[in-house]
Motif scaffolding. Structure first.
Motif: not given
Length: 363
Positions: A115, A110-112, A200, A195, A103-108
């Motif tokens: 973040r 939900h990243h923004e 996170t 996560a 959920a926390d990685e750049q391609d997710s």
């Protein structure tokens, strides 16, 4: 380190979301049959007649919770390559390392959202040592809400089972909407949400799943050595710190037993006293179950060791045994049932009851 065996699938015994239990005939061992467990997302779905490669280490050690041969591969029928995004590698640098979408990685997607996320907005976070506390906590919590229930997310630490699929209880609670989702953190994987860290994972519980409450505990199984510090439940103290630093309200559920044969676990377990008394640097609310008789006095006296460091709240138990008997999943802790160790489950249910009062008093 690993005991390798080959076998042939004799039958499929049962299955639940993420896991298939098999009966496997071992090759070259006079037709011996063993229970085996396969995770289809990792190895594909074995069928009767398939040859499977097994890790039988847990069986050889006589482990209770992990008493399965684990299917490592179906060599003659490998699953297709995974597709889609995901760059988090869990069970890293082991032969079974798996790539998941965090959920926390750049391609997710939900990243923004995550973040810059930095607050749980006062969300109660119930921390427990053992996985078996999860349904009991929910029974105590939901008993206070006969109508619409709050949304609860389970944040699974990696001190026990790594695949969330191992837990039949979590799968059933998820199916019944007793959980709004399972979040696997650290090296654990297979949850509804993945996560990187407990931090996170908690933020995802609040921001992604919209949870009103998070319950944090290791997966099924735990590791202990009979030493002061050598047990996987130390992470419970670290989870208290994570909840507090993110602006949550940590509730530290006590591990209590009247049925354990080991003196260090009778009353309040030394695991709770160490994790909350030494590891947890942040302040938590500690529900102390109002158990009867001399045993109740012992529990209260042991819990008092945490006074000053934490806020101790005595919790009445009326009605909680009835709530526990209505659990939609089997209650079992270290092989003991509710009838064999009622204090264990009542202490967890007390944590749920106290958490309900925090929700009811929230502005």
């Amino acid at each position: 380190m690993i005991r390798w065996r080959k076998g042939e699938v004799a039958e499929i015994r049962r299955e639940w979301p993420g896991a298939v239990e098999l009966l496997v005939t071992l090759q070259g061992e006079q037709g011996a049959r063993v229970r085996a467990l396969a995770y289809p997302a990792l190895v594909g779905r074995p069928e009767p007649g398939d040859v499977v490669l097994l890790n039988t280490t847990a069986l050889a050690m006589g482990l209770g919770t992990g008493g399965y041969a684990m299917v490592v591969a179906v060599p003659d029928r490998l699953p297709p390559d995974p597709e889609g995004p995901g760059h988090l590698v869990k069970a890293r640098y082991t032969p079974m390392q798996a790539t998941v979408l965090g959920a926390d990685e750049q391609d997710s997607p939900h990243h923004e959202l995550l973040r810059e996320a930095d607050s749980l907005d006062g969300m109660p976070v119930v921390v427990a040592d053992l996985h078996s506390a999860l349904p009991a906590i929910l029974c105590g919590l939901y008993a206070a809400f006969p109508g619409e229930r709050p949304k609860v997310a389970y944040v699974m630490l990696d001190g026990g089972a790594l695949p969330a699929w191992f837990s039949m209880a979590a799968a059933r609670l998820r199916e019944l909407d007793w959980l709004c989702g399972v979040i696997t953190v650290g090296q654990a994987f297979g949850g509804d949400v993945e996560a990187v860290t407990t931090h996170t994972g908690l933020l995802a519980a609040r921001r992604v799943l919209g949870a009103d409450v998070a319950v944090v505990a290791q997966g099924p199984g735990n590791l202990g050595t009979g030493t002061r510090w050598g047990f996987s439940g130390v992470a419970a103290g670290e989870a208290v710190n994570a909840a507090a630093v993110l602006g949550g309200r940590p509730v530290a559920a006590l591990r209590v037993s009247e049925g354990d044969k080991r003196e260090r676990h009778i009353g309040v377990s030394h695991h709770s006293l160490t994790a909350y008394g030494r590891v947890a640097l942040a302040r938590a609310t500690v529900p102390v179950p109002r158990l009867p008789g001399a045993f109740g006095e012992r529990v209260a006296a042991q819990a008092a060791e945490l006074a000053g460091r934490h806020d101790l709240v005595e919790v009445p138990l009326d009605g909680l045994e009835e709530a526990l008997r209505g659990s939609p999943v089997k209650l079992s802790s270290m092989g003991r049932s509710l009838d064999e160790d009622a204090a264990c489950f009542l202490a967890s249910a007390a944590a749920g009851r106290l958490t309900a009062s925090l929700l009811e008093s929230a502005p």
